[in-house]
Design a protein around this motif. Structure first.
Motif, PDB file in Angstrom:
ATOM      1  N   ASP A  70     -18.361   6.539  17.570  1.00  0.00           N
ATOM      2  CA  ASP A  70     -19.114   5.520  18.369  1.00  0.00           C
ATOM      3  C   ASP A  70     -20.155   5.354  17.143  1.00  0.00           C
ATOM      4  OD1 ASP A  70     -20.719   7.727  18.720  1.00  0.00           O
ATOM      5  OD2 ASP A  70     -20.718   7.534  20.886  1.00  0.00           O
ATOM      6  N   ASP A  71     -20.310   6.111  16.267  1.00  0.00           N
ATOM      7  CA  ASP A  71     -21.457   6.044  15.321  1.00  0.00           C
ATOM      8  C   ASP A  71     -22.741   6.234  15.810  1.00  0.00           C
ATOM      9  OD1 ASP A  71     -21.770   5.790  12.412  1.00  0.00           O
ATOM     10  OD2 ASP A  71     -22.278   3.771  12.689  1.00  0.00           O
ATOM     11  N   LEU A  72     -22.976   6.589  16.969  1.00  0.00           N
ATOM     12  CA  LEU A  72     -24.210   6.899  17.430  1.00  0.00           C
ATOM     13  C   LEU A  72     -24.719   8.278  17.298  1.00  0.00           C
ATOM     14  CD1 LEU A  72     -23.525   4.978  20.814  1.00  0.00           C
ATOM     15  CD2 LEU A  72     -24.310   4.138  18.690  1.00  0.00           C
ATOM     16  N   TYR A  73     -25.761   8.272  16.275  1.00  0.00           N
ATOM     17  CA  TYR A  73     -26.186   9.746  15.980  1.00  0.00           C
ATOM     18  C   TYR A  73     -27.693   9.743  15.685  1.00  0.00           C
ATOM     19  CZ  TYR A  73     -24.845   8.099  11.266  1.00  0.00           C
ATOM     20  OH  TYR A  73     -24.652   7.272  10.216  1.00  0.00           O
ATOM     21  N   VAL A  74     -28.333  10.863  15.394  1.00  0.00           N
ATOM     22  CA  VAL A  74     -29.789  10.888  14.779  1.00  0.00           C
ATOM     23  C   VAL A  74     -30.169  11.937  13.954  1.00  0.00           C
ATOM     24  CG1 VAL A  74     -30.522  12.291  17.006  1.00  0.00           C
ATOM     25  CG2 VAL A  74     -32.203  10.828  15.940  1.00  0.00           C
ATOM     26  N   ASP A  92     -31.337  10.892  24.894  1.00  0.00           N
ATOM     27  CA  ASP A  92     -31.304   9.406  25.477  1.00  0.00           C
ATOM     28  C   ASP A  92     -32.720   8.992  24.910  1.00  0.00           C
ATOM     29  OD1 ASP A  92     -29.013   9.607  26.953  1.00  0.00           O
ATOM     30  OD2 ASP A  92     -30.040   9.790  28.992  1.00  0.00           O
ATOM     31  N   VAL A  93     -32.467   7.549  24.097  1.00  0.00           N
ATOM     32  CA  VAL A  93     -33.496   7.160  23.384  1.00  0.00           C
ATOM     33  C   VAL A  93     -33.773   5.532  23.896  1.00  0.00           C
ATOM     34  CG1 VAL A  93     -34.443   6.406  21.148  1.00  0.00           C
ATOM     35  CG2 VAL A  93     -32.833   8.273  21.287  1.00  0.00           C
ATOM     36  N   THR A  94     -34.814   5.435  24.292  1.00  0.00           N
ATOM     37  CA  THR A  94     -34.895   3.949  25.016  1.00  0.00           C
ATOM     38  C   THR A  94     -36.111   3.310  24.065  1.00  0.00           C
ATOM     39  OG1 THR A  94     -34.654   4.779  27.113  1.00  0.00           O
ATOM     40  CG2 THR A  94     -35.716   2.557  26.875  1.00  0.00           C
ATOM     41  N   GLY A  95     -35.768   1.810  23.537  1.00  0.00           N
ATOM     42  CA  GLY A  95     -36.351   1.024  22.722  1.00  0.00           C
ATOM     43  C   GLY A  95     -36.652  -0.053  23.465  1.00  0.00           C
ATOM     44  N   PRO A  96     -37.292  -1.277  22.575  1.00  0.00           N
ATOM     45  CA  PRO A  96     -37.573  -2.648  23.358  1.00  0.00           C
ATOM     46  C   PRO A  96     -36.038  -3.335  23.865  1.00  0.00           C
ATOM     47  CG  PRO A  96     -38.311  -2.532  21.070  1.00  0.00           C
ATOM     48  CD  PRO A  96     -37.483  -0.993  21.440  1.00  0.00           C
ATOM     49  N   LYS A  97     -35.040  -2.982  23.502  1.00  0.00           N
ATOM     50  CA  LYS A  97     -33.821  -3.743  23.851  1.00  0.00           C
ATOM     51  C   LYS A  97     -32.822  -3.053  25.040  1.00  0.00           C
ATOM     52  CE  LYS A  97     -31.053  -5.713  20.765  1.00  0.00           C
ATOM     53  NZ  LYS A  97     -30.526  -5.924  19.580  1.00  0.00           N
ATOM     54  N   GLY A  98     -33.240  -1.792  25.222  1.00  0.00           N
ATOM     55  CA  GLY A  98     -32.464  -0.869  25.854  1.00  0.00           C
ATOM     56  C   GLY A  98     -32.310   0.718  25.583  1.00  0.00           C
ATOM     57  N   LYS A  99     -31.274   1.474  26.399  1.00  0.00           N
ATOM     58  CA  LYS A  99     -31.341   2.715  26.074  1.00  0.00           C
ATOM     59  C   LYS A  99     -29.837   3.065  25.223  1.00  0.00           C
ATOM     60  CE  LYS A  99     -30.408   5.315  29.377  1.00  0.00           C
ATOM     61  NZ  LYS A  99     -30.598   6.237  30.712  1.00  0.00           N
ATOM     62  N   VAL A 100     -29.830   4.177  24.610  1.00  0.00           N
ATOM     63  CA  VAL A 100     -28.704   4.803  23.746  1.00  0.00           C
ATOM     64  C   VAL A 100     -28.801   5.923  23.812  1.00  0.00           C
ATOM     65  CG1 VAL A 100     -29.860   4.632  21.397  1.00  0.00           C
ATOM     66  CG2 VAL A 100     -27.229   4.367  21.637  1.00  0.00           C
ATOM     67  N   THR A 121     -26.179   1.848  13.812  1.00  0.00           N
ATOM     68  CA  THR A 121     -25.837   1.390  14.985  1.00  0.00           C
ATOM     69  C   THR A 121     -26.367   1.429  16.327  1.00  0.00           C
ATOM     70  OG1 THR A 121     -23.265   1.647  13.992  1.00  0.00           O
ATOM     71  CG2 THR A 121     -23.258   1.196  16.350  1.00  0.00           C
ATOM     72  N   ALA A 122     -26.886   2.759  16.217  1.00  0.00           N
ATOM     73  CA  ALA A 122     -27.823   3.109  17.385  1.00  0.00           C
ATOM     74  C   ALA A 122     -29.243   2.305  17.542  1.00  0.00           C
ATOM     75  CB  ALA A 122     -28.091   4.745  17.447  1.00  0.00           C
ATOM     76  N   PHE A 123     -29.697   2.113  16.284  1.00  0.00           N
ATOM     77  CA  PHE A 123     -30.845   1.534  16.000  1.00  0.00           C
ATOM     78  C   PHE A 123     -30.692   0.095  16.639  1.00  0.00           C
ATOM     79  CE2 PHE A 123     -34.213  -1.151  14.290  1.00  0.00           C
ATOM     80  CZ  PHE A 123     -35.358  -0.164  14.372  1.00  0.00           C
TER      81      PHE A 123
END
Length: 315
Positions: A70-74, A92-100, A121-123
């Protein structure tokens, strides 16, 4: 191991790396500073910080994992990465547009504590790409769902005289890994900053049993792991829920093994060596019976764990 491999966001460079941020407190750092031999399992307290993004400049990060499908990493800074102890955990990371939800995949030597460097992708799931840097909240996930059962990859160059294995899809932070070769007792392996577990004197020719324990006391033992350097050996074990699971591999068809392989992630890369081929062996679950005791403070402190959500030391 090579340094963190990345293509920096121009906006992040223009921001000068941002200020030191409040966030994670590493158990490893506490031990280093105080000499204490006590620590607590990670807390799941929500913390505040900042996020940027980057693109891989190679096919893998410092945790030596394949890029998630899914290309979701940190990538984490030195205190949070904790010499590889955070590899494979989920945030779990939450930003202005939502959570990933992202997997700890890489290190970021330039990142201060509380600065998370996400995949592009996550950003984009939680913020506007044009902003380059955003305010976030984040927390460690306990017993996260993982995309597949546990897998083991024996490192190139390993042999009966030098054991080196990477473990993936263990879900929670690991405290220990022990290995037993054929006719041998278990020997403790030590973790490297590139996320391989080593036994310098080797564990014999195999096949191997691998016993691993996480910070919550979940313990899993795999059997039938072969000395196949460069191959990913898939099992049927999932290490959550507080049970001891014994998994044994049985042969399967090449077609089935191919079907179970994750799709390649889309990413920008400057180097693209071939990923190791997955093993054709597939597992069958043999037993799942025992509930382990809660981990002791000494057991949790035995490895250089990072406390991904600021747990207090417990003595």
């Amino acid at each position: 191991m090579s340094a963190h491999r990345r293509i920096f966001s121009i906006r992040w460079l223009a921001a000068g790396g941002a200020a030191v941020l409040a966030g994670f407190i590493g158990v490893a750092l506490l031990l280093q500073n105080s000499g204490s031999a006590c620590a607590a399992p990670p807390s799941t307290t929500t913390k505040s910080g900042k996020a940027t993004f980057y693109d891989l400049a190679a096919t893998s990060g410092n945790c030596s994992f394949e890029v998630p499908a899914d290309d979701l990493y940190v990538a984490l800074g030195p205190d949070q990465y904790a010499d590889g102890a955070s590899c494979g955990a989920y945030l779990d990371v939450t930003g202005p547009k939502g959570k990933v939800r992202v997997k700890v995949f890489d290190s970021c030597p330039e990142c201060a504590t509380g600065h998370l460097d996400l995949s592009r992708t996550a950003f984009k799931k939680i913020g506007a790409e044009i902003d380059g840097i955003i305010s976030i909240k984040y927390k460690l996930v306990t017993n996260p769902a993982v995309p597949a059962p546990i897998s083991v990859r024996i490192k190139e160059g390993a042999s009966q005289h030098w054991f080196a294995a990477r473990i993936d899809n263990h879900a929670n932070l690991l405290t220990s890994v022990k290995v037993a070769g054929a006719g041998r007792g278990f020997t403790a392996a030590h973790r490297t900053d590139y996320n391989y577990w080593l036994i310098d004197g080797g564990a014999g020719p195999g096949p191997y049993k691998i016993r691993m324990t996480d910070v919550y006391g979940n313990s899993t033992t795999l059997t039938g792991i072969d000395m196949k350097p460069g191959s990913v050996q898939k099992t049927g074990a999932r290490m959550t829920g507080g049970s001891t699971t014994v998994t044994k591999k049985t042969p399967s068809s090449p077609a089935a093994a191919k079907a179970s392989s994750p799709a390649p992630a889309k990413k920008k890369a400057t180097a693209s060596p071939s990923a190791p081929a997955a093993s054709s062996a597939a597992p069958v679950l043999e037993s799942a019976t025992t509930t382990p005791a809660a981990p002791s403070s000494a057991a949790v402190a035995a490895q250089p764990l990072v406390d991904l959500a600021a747990a207090e030391p417990s003595c």
